[in-house]
Design a protein around this motif. Structure first.
Motif, PDB file in Angstrom:
ATOM      1  N   ASN A   1       0.821  -1.219   0.000  1.00  0.00           N
ATOM      2  CA  ASN A   1       0.000   0.000   0.000  1.00  0.00           C
ATOM      3  C   ASN A   1       0.851   1.262   0.000  1.00  0.00           C
TER       4      ASN A   1
ATOM      5  N   ASP B   1      -2.489   8.452   3.110  1.00  0.00           N
ATOM      6  CA  ASP B   1      -3.091   9.597   2.399  1.00  0.00           C
ATOM      7  C   ASP B   1      -2.039  10.654   2.069  1.00  0.00           C
ATOM      8  N   SER B   2      -1.118  10.889   3.031  1.00  0.00           N
ATOM      9  CA  SER B   2      -0.069  11.901   2.790  1.00  0.00           C
ATOM     10  C   SER B   2       0.861  11.479   1.657  1.00  0.00           C
TER      11      SER B   2
ATOM     12  N   ALA C   1       1.349  13.770   8.163  1.00  0.00           N
ATOM     13  CA  ALA C   1       0.333  12.864   8.747  1.00  0.00           C
ATOM     14  C   ALA C   1       0.206  13.090  10.249  1.00  0.00           C
TER      15      ALA C   1
ATOM     16  N   ALA D   1       0.112   9.765  -0.907  1.00  0.00           N
ATOM     17  CA  ALA D   1      -0.587   9.945  -2.191  1.00  0.00           C
ATOM     18  C   ALA D   1      -0.753  11.429  -2.521  1.00  0.00           C
ATOM     19  N   ARG D   2      -0.811  12.260  -1.477  1.00  0.00           N
ATOM     20  CA  ARG D   2      -1.159  13.674  -1.673  1.00  0.00           C
ATOM     21  C   ARG D   2       0.054  14.538  -2.039  1.00  0.00           C
TER      22      ARG D   2
ATOM     23  N   VAL E   1      -3.229   5.483   8.828  1.00  0.00           N
ATOM     24  CA  VAL E   1      -4.188   5.814   7.762  1.00  0.00           C
ATOM     25  C   VAL E   1      -3.816   7.153   7.116  1.00  0.00           C
ATOM     26  N   ARG E   2      -3.544   8.159   7.973  1.00  0.00           N
ATOM     27  CA  ARG E   2      -3.190   9.490   7.459  1.00  0.00           C
ATOM     28  C   ARG E   2      -1.897   9.423   6.647  1.00  0.00           C
TER      29      ARG E   2
ATOM     30  N   ALA F   1       0.453   3.939  -2.913  1.00  0.00           N
ATOM     31  CA  ALA F   1       0.104   5.323  -2.561  1.00  0.00           C
ATOM     32  C   ALA F   1       1.123   6.300  -3.130  1.00  0.00           C
TER      33      ALA F   1
END
Ligand SMILES: Nc1ncnc2c1ncn2[C@@H]1O[C@H](COP(=O)(O)OP(=O)(O)O)[C@@H](O)[C@H]1O
Ligand SMILES: Cc1ncsc1CCOP(=O)(O)O
Ligand SMILES: [Mg+2]
Length: 267
Positions: free
Chosen positions: A35, A248-249, A232, A251-252, A244-245, A39
């Motif tokens: 993952n 997301d970070s 994150a 990917a962002r 989880v954060r 990401a």
């Protein structure tokens, strides 16, 4: 002209042509490592069987080998893959998880070092012990500060003609001649299992798109973790929400953000 091997430029190159990363990693890390690569923009494949690991390493952009949940059969697959990577001039990354803990692990790492890893990534206790020093590692967890592993990292880089990355509160990367320190990340990161293992796979991803400059590739991967981890942590309430954060970070963030926020200094 901006440095084409800056962490941000390498992140953009990785996302422009997602590398296939052959990851031989432990049962604990397989899911989060895959993952993390997805990401960030790479394409992971966790392939360890002795019947196919050599063949697969030859078609991947890079190979990573992590001995976290080692067995004799896995060892045969690891050696086949590392041999194929070397023979096909593919970069490969070694993560010597808790090698100091047992004779089995020490023998496995000695055997894999003979196959000339491009990069060695470990925590401070693993790097100190790998260079023959007395470390205070406990199981897979480091109990030594990175600063005390820097000389060991330089010695390993010179001995094995590899890039060596020691991770912790402030990361240290050297190729035996050059060296940098990287600040950032979060104290929550060592509380989320297999983030180090995942970082080893991300080092492989950057080495795959920059095979002629593994030092800069390693720095880029560690800078991504440092910047994404710091971001994150501002939104997390503990290791669970952090993990989880963190995805997301990863990917962002984009190349410009990474170059603006990465804190990489000459050592
Ligand atoms: N105390 C800390 N503060 C900030 N970042 C950390 C800290 N400890 C580890 N990290 C980061 O966590 C990631 C995993 O590294 P580490 O925990 O050293 O590896 P391992 O899981 O193999 O022991 C790296 O990106 C590292 O920089
Ligand atoms: C807990 C555990 N046990 C064997 S491998 C592993 C995960 C280690 O992950 P990391 O080295 O990234 O902390
Ligand atoms: Mg580890």
């Amino acid at each position: 002209m901006q440095d084409q091997t800056s962490p941000g430029k390498l992140l953009e190159a990785l996302r422009a042509q997602p590398p296939l990363v052959h990851c031989i990693t432990n049962f604990v890390a397989m899911n989060i490592a895959a993952n993390v690569l997805l990401a960030t923009g790479a394409s992971p494949a966790m392939v360890h069987a002795k019947e196919e690991a050599g063949e697969f390493a030859a078609i991947a952009g890079a190979l990573t080998i992590n001995i976290g949940t080692l067995s004799a059969g896995w060892m045969r697959g690891m050696r086949a893959a590392a041999t194929a990577a070397r023979d096909n001039h593919k970069p490969w990354v070694l993560d010597p998880v808790a090698h100091y803990a047992t004779a089995f692990r020490r023998e496995a790492v000695a055997s894999l070092l003979e196959l000339q890893p491009t990069v060695i990534r470990g925590n401070a206790s693993e790097i100190i012990a790998l260079a023959g020093g007395a470390s205070r590692g406990q199981g897979v967890d480091s109990r030594d500060p990175v600063e005390q592993a820097e000389a060991s990292a330089r010695l390993l880089a010179e001995t094995h003609r590899a890039v060596v990355a020691v991770t912790g509160a402030t990361d240290f990367v050297t190729d035996g001649t050059r060296a940098v320190r990287i600040d950032g990340g979060s104290p929550w990161m060592p509380q989320v299992t297999a983030l180090g293992c995942s970082l080893t796979c991300l080092v492989g991803a950057f080495a795959a798109i920059n095979p002629d400059a593994p030092f800069e590739a390693t720095i880029a991967a560690l800078a991504v973790f440092a910047v994404a981890g710091e971001a994150a942590a501002t939104e997390a309430e503990g290791p669970g929400s952090f993990s989880v954060r963190f995805l997301d970070s990863l990917a962002r963030i984009d190349g410009a953000f990474l170059d603006r926020h990465a804190r990489v200094r000459q050592a």
